[in-house]
Scaffold this active site. Structure first.
Site, mmCIF file in Angstrom:
data_model
loop_
_atom_site.group_PDB
_atom_site.id
_atom_site.type_symbol
_atom_site.label_atom_id
_atom_site.label_comp_id
_atom_site.label_asym_id
_atom_site.label_seq_id
_atom_site.Cartn_x
_atom_site.Cartn_y
_atom_site.Cartn_z
ATOM 1 N N SER A 37 0.826 -1.205 0.000
ATOM 2 C CA SER A 37 0.000 0.000 0.000
ATOM 3 C C SER A 37 0.859 1.255 0.000
ATOM 4 O O SER A 37 1.995 1.267 0.486
ATOM 5 C CB SER A 37 -0.908 0.010 1.232
ATOM 6 O OG SER A 37 -1.675 -1.166 1.294
HETATM 7 N N1 SAH Z 1 -0.722 -4.044 3.753
HETATM 8 C C1 SAH Z 1 -0.238 -4.926 2.728
HETATM 9 C C2 SAH Z 1 -1.207 -4.910 1.551
HETATM 10 C C3 SAH Z 1 -1.092 -6.095 0.685
HETATM 11 S S1 SAH Z 1 -2.284 -6.142 -0.632
HETATM 12 C C4 SAH Z 1 1.142 -4.434 2.295
HETATM 13 O O1 SAH Z 1 1.457 -3.278 2.559
HETATM 14 O O2 SAH Z 1 1.874 -5.222 1.704
HETATM 15 C C5 SAH Z 1 -3.599 -7.085 0.098
HETATM 16 C C6 SAH Z 1 -3.242 -8.439 0.620
HETATM 17 O O3 SAH Z 1 -4.454 -9.055 1.048
HETATM 18 C C7 SAH Z 1 -2.611 -9.409 -0.390
HETATM 19 O O4 SAH Z 1 -1.431 -9.917 0.137
HETATM 20 C C8 SAH Z 1 -3.668 -10.488 -0.577
HETATM 21 O O5 SAH Z 1 -3.120 -11.777 -0.805
HETATM 22 C C9 SAH Z 1 -4.380 -10.437 0.764
HETATM 23 N N2 SAH Z 1 -5.744 -10.993 0.738
HETATM 24 C C10 SAH Z 1 -6.730 -10.852 -0.194
HETATM 25 N N3 SAH Z 1 -7.826 -11.528 0.172
HETATM 26 C C11 SAH Z 1 -7.549 -12.117 1.372
HETATM 27 C C12 SAH Z 1 -8.273 -12.949 2.276
HETATM 28 N N4 SAH Z 1 -9.530 -13.337 2.021
HETATM 29 N N5 SAH Z 1 -7.652 -13.361 3.418
HETATM 30 C C13 SAH Z 1 -6.377 -12.969 3.709
HETATM 31 N N6 SAH Z 1 -5.641 -12.191 2.899
HETATM 32 C C14 SAH Z 1 -6.210 -11.768 1.747
#
Ligand code: SAH
Length: 191
Positions: A37
């Site tokens: 993010s």
């Molecule tokens: N705060 C993180 C954002 C990652 S993007 C960062 O700064 O890296 C969002 C993340 O949510 C991804 O890694 C994706 O795999 C995860 N995600 C999506 N759906 C999900 C679910 N149902 N349960 C757990 N994680 C999930």
């Protein structure tokens, strides 16, 4: 909040080829069609989670869903008592765990699971923060919120997502819209 952001070296959370861009205020790819993010959004969401009385955050037990690369996890770890984080893509979670170990963060607990179900074993949580956008707020998350808990979550589909702050007051949930946002969509099951 700014001190907490400053304390976390963002370049270790992205691929070396992208490290020159790690301190720009932009989202960057982390593989598997996911992104780290934008730092502004991390700060905005974490601040909404903690509320106005920021020192109160020191006592909070927080659930983060969507560990991704672990960057927001590390920012949270510097501000709250315990961070419980859930990710559905095993490789991303392993890489995040390795980085969080490098930073020697003692108050982070991670779990490989579909986060739409929350993480029941450690509920209730004083705060829950979600890093992807479901179409509506998952009921399981509302149930795992403490009586005065706060949930920060982007909701919607395509380019129409709204960042919501849900404040629980006993059995009542008060929603406020923080701003328009663009997050990756929620995925179901394990990746
Ligand atoms: N705060 C993180 C954002 C990652 S993007 C960062 O700064 O890296 C969002 C993340 O949510 C991804 O890694 C994706 O795999 C995860 N995600 C999506 N759906 C999900 C679910 N149902 N349960 C757990 N994680 C999930």
């Amino acid at each position: 909040m700014l001190a907490a952001i400053r304390a976390v070296p963002r370049h270790i959370f992205v691929d070396e080829a992208l490290s020159a861009r790690a301190y720009q205020n932009t989202a960057l790819p982390i593989g598997f069609s996911q992104t780290i993010s934008q730092p502004y959004i991390v700060a905005r969401m974490v601040q909404a989670l903690l509320g106005d009385a920021e020192p109160a955050g020191r006592r909070m037990k927080v659930l983060e869903i969507g560990t991704g690369c672990g960057y927001q996890t590390a920012v949270l770890a510097g501000l709250v008592r315990q961070v419980y984080t859930v990710e559905r893509i095993a490789v991303l979670l392993e890489r995040a765990r390795a980085r969080l170990r490098t930073l020697r963060l003692q108050n982070v607990h991670s779990h490989y699971a579909d986060g739409a179900q929350g993480w029941l074993s450690y509920a209730p949580y004083d705060g829950i923060i979600v890093a992807f956008a479901p179409r509506s707020v998952p009921q399981a998350l509302l149930k795992q919120l403490a009586p005065e808990g706060r949930l920060v979550i982007p909701v919607g589909s395509g380019g129409e997502q709204r960042l919501l702050l849900v404040q629980r007051q006993g059995e009542h949930f008060r929603n406020s819209v923080l701003e328009g946002v663009s997050f990756v969509p929620m995925q179901r099951g394990l990746g």
